[in-house]
Design an enzyme around this catalytic site. Structure first.
Site, PDB file in Angstrom:
ATOM      1  N   ASP A  32       1.074  -1.419   0.061  1.00  0.00           N
ATOM      2  CA  ASP A  32       0.134   0.111  -0.012  1.00  0.00           C
ATOM      3  C   ASP A  32       1.057   1.269  -0.056  1.00  0.00           C
ATOM      4  OD1 ASP A  32      -2.218   1.503   0.043  1.00  0.00           O
ATOM      5  OD2 ASP A  32      -3.215   0.592   1.736  1.00  0.00           O
ATOM      6  N   ASP A  65     -10.648   1.924  -3.440  1.00  0.00           N
ATOM      7  CA  ASP A  65     -11.122   1.787  -2.061  1.00  0.00           C
ATOM      8  C   ASP A  65     -12.568   1.717  -2.029  1.00  0.00           C
ATOM      9  OD1 ASP A  65      -8.617   1.453  -0.934  1.00  0.00           O
ATOM     10  OD2 ASP A  65      -8.743   3.501   0.016  1.00  0.00           O
TER      11      ASP A  65
END
Length: 705
Positions: A459, A528
């Site tokens: 990430d 997301d």
């Protein structure tokens, strides 16, 4: 036809299976001009086009227009070139004018790679233009390298990978992808006027806000018809796409690393700098054919281990967020295995003193309060349940409240005497520093060496800011390039040492979706935003360039945290089945009926994923209120999968039949107990029988003759 490159009588000619690309270098002091890109032509055609184009342009010269205006193969900064430059160098004394002379063409890789070597006049600097073709693709790869053989530094203000010159049309339309966090890869179409259009990332990452891809047509192309020219950049940092057009001239698109005014990046004596690759494609069968050609190219030449089938994963984030401990993860793992998941991913919260997003980033040691025996007992439990084990990391980041930052505050981007600006309570590590790269590799290597891990979710949850390097201010201009190559170096080293470990690229969702990262990872976290309705639009844009095999899609809980929307579980699954299926919900909150439905749908996905992940993709309509579908067809055309959606129904009206694509017209296909010819399914279409809002269907076809 075999692909090959040639350079004869100063005519550059690239031949792919179905297209040709040519440029002309004229006399020694002429500016190299682009002369052709389109359906395949002969070497004699290319030679005639070269001289005819050069003669015509020379005849149009005026005191306010150069002979190569808008046709430059790679425009330089200086002399009689007045558009924006693809290459801009600054030499000693502040000289910003670059003149070059071709010294030699070099042909490599069995005539699949052409290198044109230029000496920069009055300076000991060499520029090389590279072109590469493939036997199985019409995609052309281009890049530029610069070598400083002088005793003085050279300031590199721009080093774009390519300038893509479009045909001479009266009208131009550019398709591109824009958005923001939770709204990535939105497809836009913009008419290009006599002006400049700039798309870029200034954030140090590819960004959620734009993607380094474009497609240009004359305003008439559709999904199935028309000439389409497109290109993309293999790069995971800041970048710039600049389309420029003068009156009576073609559109020229510059594509390369670094945003406007990023630097300059210093090039030391004896140093070489190589740009990332920019790949270009011509298709004469519309946007759909262009996308399928890109998908095939990505699977064959970019994505590692592309022949693998990606497993159905479960990710713990939405179930537990930071409230992570061994007991909760064991329970989730058992529930995920019962549904049929094949990969369990432990997300944020397992390391350091990470109880929230304010602490612990950078401290990559296992939290023994939460995992008393370390991670291996949980890993063994997951493996015992028949699943692989994956782990979340964010190695480019650090919290100020961490052991790492307290020990090395100088390791983050910052300016002397100024507090660096935080986002999400974190700062960005300076990966342009070799010592930080070594530290990162040691941390990740240690994790993989000590644990039986099959998957890493990498990430990156904030962009760059305060990009200073107080300890070495003379190297500050290297940050925008060397950070990315540092990340690449770490990933390349890990993949070489742990070839069986898969990696997912994530940056707060789709902030790092690009061909450069695809070369080093196995899939992307697309967004997301897991709301199924929004995801259809995001996935539609994603599919313009990137294949379904790389698109990670989760089924999560409702209402969605993004917009509080509620949609049926089947609809959520059918949207997520369009890529690499994953589950991200709180399984404790699912009813027995939902779990049983999920088990059935996961089992169904496993029977079709070889078609979805490796088949040719056809977009049948666009996401919206009316019905549309996404279709996948195996390369031998014996199997097909259709995922159909209807967001809203008006009255009791049924959507019209959707005409399928890519089938064998002579074959007979079985679907839902009936048989239909491929010709009928493509000419007449398939009735979807969708009723109500957020209705969806999964339809499978198999050739029986």
């Amino acid at each position: 036809m075999n692909a090959h490159v040639s350079f004869t009588d100063r005519v550059l000619l690239l031949q792919t299976p179905g297209t040709s690309y040519s440029a002309y270098l004229g006399a020694g002091d002429d500016i190299p001009i682009h002369t052709y890109w389109g359906p395949r032509v002969t070497a004699a055609d290319a030679a005639q086009l070269a001289t005819a184009t050069a003669d015509r342009l020379a005849g149009e010269w005026t005191s306010f227009r150069s002979a190569a205006n808008g046709h430059e193969e790679l425009p330089l900064d200086g002399r009689l070139q007045f558009g924006r430059a693809a290459v801009s160098l600054e030499f000693a004394g502040g000289v910003r004018s670059t003149e070059w002379t071709l010294t030699e063409p070099r042909i490599h890789d069995d005539a699949r790679h052409l290198e044109l070597v230029f000496d920069v006049e009055r300076h000991e600097v060499v520029l090389s233009l590279h072109y590469r073709v493939h036997d199985d693709s019409d995609v052309i790869d281009r890049w530029v390298a610069i070598s400083n053989n002088s005793g003085e530094p050279v300031a590199v203000h721009r080093l774009d990978s390519a300038a893509w010159v479009m045909p001479e049309w009266t009208q131009y339309r550019m398709s591109h992808l824009t958005g923001r966090w939770a709204a990535e890869t939105g497809l836009q179409r913009t008419n290009l006027t006599n002006s400049q259009l700039v798309l870029e990332s200034r954030r140090g990452i590819t960004s959620h806000h734009a993607n380094p891809w474009f497609a240009v047509d004359d305003g008439t192309a559709t999904e199935e018809y028309g000439d389409v020219y497109s290109a993309a950049l293999h790069w995971s940092g800041s970048w710039r796409l600049l389309a420029q057009r003068d009156l009576d001239e073609p559109v020229q698109v510059l594509l390369g690393w670094g945003h406007e005014d990023f630097g300059p990046r210093p090039l030391d004596p004896g140093e070489q700098l190589t740009s990332p690759v920019s790949s270009g494609l011509f298709s004469n069968a519309g946007f759909g054919a262009a996308s399928r050609a890109w998908h095939t190219y990505a699977l064959n030449h970019v994505l590692p281990r592309s022949n693998e089938l990606r497993p159905v994963l479960f990710n713990s984030w939405e179930a537990t967020e930071f409230a992570v401990d061994e007991a909760s993860q064991r329970k989730l793992a058992a529930q995920a295995a019962e549904l049929g998941c094949e990969l369990f991913v432990l997300d944020d919260g397992w390391f350091g003193r990470r109880s929230d997003d304010r602490t612990g980033l950078g401290d990559w040691w296992v939290n023994r309060d939460r995992f008393p025996g370390g991670l291996q007992p949980l890993i063994d439990e997951v493996h015992g349940l028949g699943m692989d084990f994956g782990l979340w990391v964010e190695p480019e980041m650090v919290n100020p409240d961490s052991d790492l930052y307290r020990a090395h505050p100088d390791w983050v981007y910052h300016y002397e005497g100024r507090a660096p600006a935080e986002l999400r309570n974190q700062l960005v590590l300076n990966l342009a520093r070799p010592d930080v790269q070594r530290w990162m590799l040691e941390q990740l290597d240690g994790l993989l060496a000590a644990h039986d891990i099959q998957f890493v979710k990498w990430d990156m949850n904030r962009p760059f800011a305060d990009t200073g390097w107080p300890a070495e201010p003379e190297r500050q201009g290297r940050i925008w390039f060397d950070h990315v190559t540092g990340v690449y170096a770490v990933l390349d080293a890990l993949r070489a040492k742990y070839p069986s470990v898969a990696f997912e690229a994530c940056s707060g969702g789709g902030g790092r979706v690009d061909l450069g990262m695809m070369h080093r990872t196995d899939q992307f976290w697309t967004s997301d935003n897991t709301d199924a309705v929004d995801r259809r639009t995001i996935q539609h844009g994603f599919s313009q360039l990137y294949p379904a095999r790389t698109m990670s899609c989760w089924v999560t809980d409702v209402p969605s945290f993004i917009n509080k929307r509620r949609v049926p579980l089947a609809y959520r699954f059918h949207v997520a089945m369009a890529g690499v299926l994953g589950i991200g919900g709180d399984l404790d909150a699912w009813s027995d009926e939902e779990r049983e439905q999920a088990r059935e749908l996961i089992a169904q996905y496993k029977t079709i994923r070889h078609v979805v992940q490796h088949g040719a993709q056809y977009r049948l309509g666009e996401p919206g209120r009316s019905a549309s579908a996404v279709q996948y067809v195996t390369r031998d055309r014996t199997e097909s999968v259709v995922l159909a959606y209807q967001d809203s129904q008006q009255y009791d009206s049924q959507p019209p039949p959707i005409r399928l694509r890519g089938l064998d017209p002579r074959a007979v296909y079985e679907l839902e107990g009936a048989t239909w010819s491929g010709a009928a399914l493509m000419a007449h279409g398939l009735h979807l029988h969708l009723t109500g809002d957020y209705a969806s269907r999964l339809i499978t076809l198999r050739a029986v003759t």
